[in-house]
Design a protein around this motif. Sequence first.
Motif, mmCIF file in Angstrom:
data_model
loop_
_atom_site.group_PDB
_atom_site.id
_atom_site.type_symbol
_atom_site.label_atom_id
_atom_site.label_comp_id
_atom_site.label_asym_id
_atom_site.label_seq_id
_atom_site.Cartn_x
_atom_site.Cartn_y
_atom_site.Cartn_z
ATOM 1 N N TYR A 1 -19.341 -9.188 1.266
ATOM 2 C CA TYR A 1 -18.971 -7.929 1.932
ATOM 3 C C TYR A 1 -20.224 -7.092 2.191
ATOM 4 C CZ TYR A 1 -17.212 -3.197 2.542
ATOM 5 O OH TYR A 1 -16.969 -1.936 3.015
ATOM 6 N N SER A 2 -21.108 -7.010 1.209
ATOM 7 C CA SER A 2 -22.346 -6.242 1.370
ATOM 8 C C SER A 2 -23.203 -6.816 2.493
ATOM 9 C CB SER A 2 -23.150 -6.236 0.068
ATOM 10 O OG SER A 2 -22.427 -5.586 -0.937
ATOM 11 N N PHE A 3 -23.277 -8.132 2.563
ATOM 12 C CA PHE A 3 -24.039 -8.786 3.633
ATOM 13 C C PHE A 3 -23.463 -8.420 4.997
ATOM 14 C CE2 PHE A 3 -24.261 -12.390 6.593
ATOM 15 C CZ PHE A 3 -25.632 -12.420 6.808
ATOM 16 N N VAL A 4 -22.153 -8.519 5.146
ATOM 17 C CA VAL A 4 -21.512 -8.216 6.422
ATOM 18 C C VAL A 4 -21.665 -6.730 6.752
ATOM 19 C CG1 VAL A 4 -19.333 -8.210 7.705
ATOM 20 C CG2 VAL A 4 -19.903 -10.137 6.230
ATOM 21 N N MET A 5 -21.606 -5.883 5.747
ATOM 22 C CA MET A 5 -21.746 -4.447 5.958
ATOM 23 C C MET A 5 -23.124 -4.118 6.529
ATOM 24 S SD MET A 5 -19.973 -1.747 5.782
ATOM 25 C CE MET A 5 -19.880 -0.042 5.365
ATOM 26 N N THR A 6 -24.156 -4.862 6.126
ATOM 27 C CA THR A 6 -25.493 -4.623 6.692
ATOM 28 C C THR A 6 -25.525 -4.979 8.178
ATOM 29 O OG1 THR A 6 -26.334 -6.814 6.083
ATOM 30 C CG2 THR A 6 -26.690 -5.017 4.516
ATOM 31 N N LEU A 7 -24.692 -5.914 8.593
ATOM 32 C CA LEU A 7 -24.624 -6.283 10.005
ATOM 33 C C LEU A 7 -23.752 -5.310 10.788
ATOM 34 C CD1 LEU A 7 -24.016 -10.142 9.689
ATOM 35 C CD2 LEU A 7 -26.153 -9.016 10.352
ATOM 36 N N ALA A 8 -22.543 -5.084 10.296
ATOM 37 C CA ALA A 8 -21.533 -4.347 11.054
ATOM 38 C C ALA A 8 -21.648 -2.830 10.910
ATOM 39 C CB ALA A 8 -20.139 -4.789 10.632
ATOM 40 N N LYS A 9 -22.079 -2.376 9.745
ATOM 41 C CA LYS A 9 -22.169 -0.938 9.458
ATOM 42 C C LYS A 9 -20.838 -0.228 9.711
ATOM 43 C CE LYS A 9 -27.118 -0.826 10.270
ATOM 44 N NZ LYS A 9 -27.260 -2.120 9.777
ATOM 45 N N ASN A 10 -19.759 -0.953 9.421
ATOM 46 C CA ASN A 10 -18.413 -0.423 9.611
ATOM 47 C C ASN A 10 -17.536 -1.039 8.534
ATOM 48 O OD1 ASN A 10 -15.570 -0.768 10.584
ATOM 49 N ND2 ASN A 10 -16.328 0.507 12.253
ATOM 50 N N LYS A 11 -16.930 -0.183 7.718
ATOM 51 C CA LYS A 11 -16.165 -0.656 6.562
ATOM 52 C C LYS A 11 -15.006 -1.564 6.969
ATOM 53 C CE LYS A 11 -13.518 0.944 2.644
ATOM 54 N NZ LYS A 11 -12.836 2.041 1.988
ATOM 55 N N THR A 12 -14.206 -1.121 7.907
ATOM 56 C CA THR A 12 -13.024 -1.889 8.300
ATOM 57 C C THR A 12 -13.408 -3.235 8.897
ATOM 58 O OG1 THR A 12 -11.877 0.187 8.735
ATOM 59 C CG2 THR A 12 -10.898 -1.809 9.654
ATOM 60 N N LEU A 13 -14.363 -3.220 9.815
ATOM 61 C CA LEU A 13 -14.806 -4.464 10.439
ATOM 62 C C LEU A 13 -15.417 -5.394 9.405
ATOM 63 C CD1 LEU A 13 -15.222 -6.145 12.989
ATOM 64 C CD2 LEU A 13 -17.388 -4.927 13.337
ATOM 65 N N SER A 14 -16.183 -4.842 8.475
ATOM 66 C CA SER A 14 -16.803 -5.661 7.426
ATOM 67 C C SER A 14 -15.751 -6.328 6.543
ATOM 68 C CB SER A 14 -17.732 -4.806 6.564
ATOM 69 O OG SER A 14 -18.793 -4.316 7.334
ATOM 70 N N GLU A 15 -14.714 -5.580 6.203
ATOM 71 C CA GLU A 15 -13.642 -6.154 5.388
ATOM 72 C C GLU A 15 -12.939 -7.291 6.128
ATOM 73 O OE1 GLU A 15 -11.246 -2.719 4.568
ATOM 74 O OE2 GLU A 15 -12.526 -2.083 2.907
ATOM 75 N N GLU A 16 -12.659 -7.068 7.419
ATOM 76 C CA GLU A 16 -11.974 -8.097 8.208
ATOM 77 C C GLU A 16 -12.821 -9.363 8.327
ATOM 78 O OE1 GLU A 16 -10.897 -6.404 11.978
ATOM 79 O OE2 GLU A 16 -9.689 -4.849 11.052
ATOM 80 N N ILE A 17 -14.094 -9.196 8.618
ATOM 81 C CA ILE A 17 -14.971 -10.358 8.780
ATOM 82 C C ILE A 17 -15.145 -11.083 7.454
ATOM 83 C CG2 ILE A 17 -17.358 -11.049 9.260
ATOM 84 C CD1 ILE A 17 -17.354 -8.948 11.508
ATOM 85 N N ALA B 1 -19.887 -15.884 7.956
ATOM 86 C CA ALA B 1 -19.660 -14.459 8.221
ATOM 87 C C ALA B 1 -20.528 -13.973 9.385
ATOM 88 C CB ALA B 1 -19.946 -13.637 6.966
ATOM 89 N N LYS B 2 -21.778 -14.396 9.414
ATOM 90 C CA LYS B 2 -22.683 -13.978 10.495
ATOM 91 C C LYS B 2 -22.166 -14.477 11.841
ATOM 92 C CE LYS B 2 -26.310 -16.244 11.294
ATOM 93 N NZ LYS B 2 -27.498 -17.005 11.352
#
Length: 164
Positions: free
Chosen positions: A20-36, A65-66
């Motif tokens: 989740y932390s990795f995806v959050m660095t890419l998306a910078k959006n909580k909801t999108l990061s959770e979904e991905i 995830a990326k």
Amino acid sequence: MITDKEISERLYEAYYMKGYSFVMTLAKNKTLSEEITQEAFFRAVTTEKTFRGECEAFTWLCAIAKNLFYDEMRKRSRQSKEDAAELCDTGNDPAAAAADSDASFRIHLVLHELDEPYKEVFELRCFGELSFKQIGTIFKKTESWARVTYHRAKLKIQERMDAK
């Protein structure tokens, strides 16, 4: 004997927050990061036969995830281009244009308050009907710069219109 379900649960428990932390660095959006992140775990569990063991499981999960993140960004980019065409295109129907006159006026009010270069890039694209390459040439920048600036301008306009 350990079942596939137990392996999946262990993978999830061990790597969810890191993933989740990795995806959050890419998306910078909580909801999108959770979904991905959820989709990445789902794909990892349902396609585990593709894991060859050449890297760590977490590295493999981050690659999934990326790729999901980039797929989502491409999808959103296509959608935003379609939205931009709708935003810029009044069509040939005078009745539709009249119905959109209120929205058009609201866009102009927001556009009037927009900072440069967003304001000018948006106007050149929508009202001047220039290509991104032509806009980049005017500003002595690249075509990509023009695309990004236009996209940001459109987002700013939409955010401000939603706030009104």
